[in-house]
Design an enzyme around this catalytic site. Sequence first.
Site, PDB file in Angstrom:
ATOM      1  NE  ARG A  62       1.310  -4.200  10.422  1.00 14.72           N
ATOM      2  CZ  ARG A  62       1.863  -5.324  10.008  1.00 14.72           C
ATOM      3  NH1 ARG A  62       3.161  -5.811  10.072  1.00 14.72           N
ATOM      4  NH2 ARG A  62       0.990  -6.289   9.454  1.00 14.72           N
ATOM      5  CG  HIS A  74      11.672  -5.003  -3.220  1.00 12.00           C
ATOM      6  ND1 HIS A  74      10.814  -5.766  -2.279  1.00 12.00           N
ATOM      7  CD2 HIS A  74      11.265  -5.171  -4.235  1.00 12.00           C
ATOM      8  CE1 HIS A  74       9.665  -6.304  -3.117  1.00 12.00           C
ATOM      9  NE2 HIS A  74       9.971  -5.969  -4.262  1.00 12.00           N
ATOM     10  CG  ASN A  97      21.317  -7.547   1.465  1.00 13.90           C
ATOM     11  OD1 ASN A  97      21.472  -6.760   0.712  1.00 13.90           O
ATOM     12  ND2 ASN A  97      20.213  -8.392   1.210  1.00 13.90           N
ATOM     13  N   GLY A 151       3.636   2.975   2.192  1.00 12.29           N
ATOM     14  CA  GLY A 151       3.103   2.059   1.534  1.00 12.29           C
ATOM     15  C   GLY A 151       4.081   0.863   1.475  1.00 12.29           C
ATOM     16  CG  MET A 154      10.999 -10.809   5.343  1.00 12.23           C
ATOM     17  SD  MET A 154      11.211 -10.094   4.097  1.00 12.23           S
ATOM     18  CE  MET A 154      11.096 -11.348   2.963  1.00 12.23           C
ATOM     19  CG  ASN A 164      13.060  -2.480   2.208  1.00  6.52           C
ATOM     20  OD1 ASN A 164      13.445  -3.272   2.876  1.00  6.52           O
ATOM     21  ND2 ASN A 164      11.811  -2.798   1.325  1.00  6.52           N
TER      22      ASN A 164
HETATM   23  C1  GAR Z   1      17.056 -10.094   0.054  1.00  5.70           C
HETATM   24  O1  GAR Z   1      16.824 -10.547  -1.221  1.00  5.70           O
HETATM   25  C2  GAR Z   1      16.136  -8.935   0.278  1.00  5.70           C
HETATM   26  O2  GAR Z   1      15.896  -8.090  -0.782  1.00  5.70           O
HETATM   27  C3  GAR Z   1      14.931  -9.476   0.562  1.00  5.70           C
HETATM   28  O3  GAR Z   1      15.098 -10.463   1.579  1.00  5.70           O
HETATM   29  C4  GAR Z   1      16.337 -11.204   1.061  1.00  5.70           C
HETATM   30  C5  GAR Z   1      17.005 -11.207   2.418  1.00  5.70           C
HETATM   31  O4  GAR Z   1      18.415 -11.810   2.142  1.00  5.70           O
HETATM   32  N1  GAR Z   1      13.911  -8.334   1.027  1.00  5.70           N
HETATM   33  C6  GAR Z   1      12.605  -8.291   0.804  1.00  5.70           C
HETATM   34  O5  GAR Z   1      11.919  -9.217   0.060  1.00  5.70           O
HETATM   35  C7  GAR Z   1      11.872  -7.072   1.663  1.00  5.70           C
HETATM   36  N2  GAR Z   1      10.552  -7.352   1.265  1.00  5.70           N
HETATM   37  P1  GAR Z   1      19.315 -11.782   3.520  1.00  5.70           P
HETATM   38  O6  GAR Z   1      18.756 -12.275   4.902  1.00  5.70           O
HETATM   39  O7  GAR Z   1      20.265 -12.727   3.113  1.00  5.70           O
HETATM   40  O8  GAR Z   1      19.886 -10.226   3.237  1.00  5.70           O
END
Ligand code: GAR
Length: 219
Positions: free
Chosen positions: A70, A114, A19, A148, A95, A112
């Site tokens: 955190r 998701h 991303n 949340g 994450m 974000n």
């Molecule tokens: C992506 O699928 C994103 O939507 C997900 O992690 C992946 C990262 O891929 N994010 C989550 O699950 C957030 N809770 P990338 O490192 O190749 O961008």
Amino acid sequence: MSTNRKLRLGVLASGGGTNLQSIVDQCQALKIDAEIVLVLCNNPDAGALQRAEKAGLPNTCINHRDFADRQSFDRSVVAALLKADVELVVLAGFMRIISEVFLDAFPQRIINIHPSLLPAFPGLQVQQKALDYGARFSGCTVHFVDNGVDTGPILAQAVVPILAEDTEETLSARILQQEHKIYPHAIQLIAEGRVTIEQRQVRIAYAEKSETALINPPL
Ligand code: GAR
């Protein structure tokens, strides 16, 4: 070439960074009026750091394991983002749960992506959860971050049909393709100043209407 002022992005990632790469590519191609002024990872092994390095982008690793809690980790992240004059925080496979410390520093300025059609399947391993549930569609969601987990106001979504032969890997890959389209698009809408939030609703000025329904299995 666009003459617009560029929105200053801080991109946070924990993993491979595809991303991040899609945003880098769109910035470089001048398709979005934004520039990445900091790539920040919490994991020293994140592929996203190598991608940032390759693209010549300022990058840093702040390892969450070096912090007692955190809040202290978030204070350190916020300090780095403020130092870089970040205007919009873009979580791209980051994450970590965001604490109030972080939210208060960037009110309505953290987005974000998701890999599900929220509000279905918040949390982790959500592609597998959509398969296990037997959903006919899944997809991806760009949302503002609130206090949340994956609950904030929704800015953009893409719908991906689930196929009979799908595995977690194949479905994740098809969802990821759409993530790479909607995340830069959402950033551009914000850069253009077209996005406002009213309660849970995200309003997008001058948005084109789409009334196309998707049916799976097809008629
Ligand atoms: C992506 O699928 C994103 O939507 C997900 O992690 C992946 C990262 O891929 N994010 C989550 O699950 C957030 N809770 P990338 O490192 O190749 O961008």
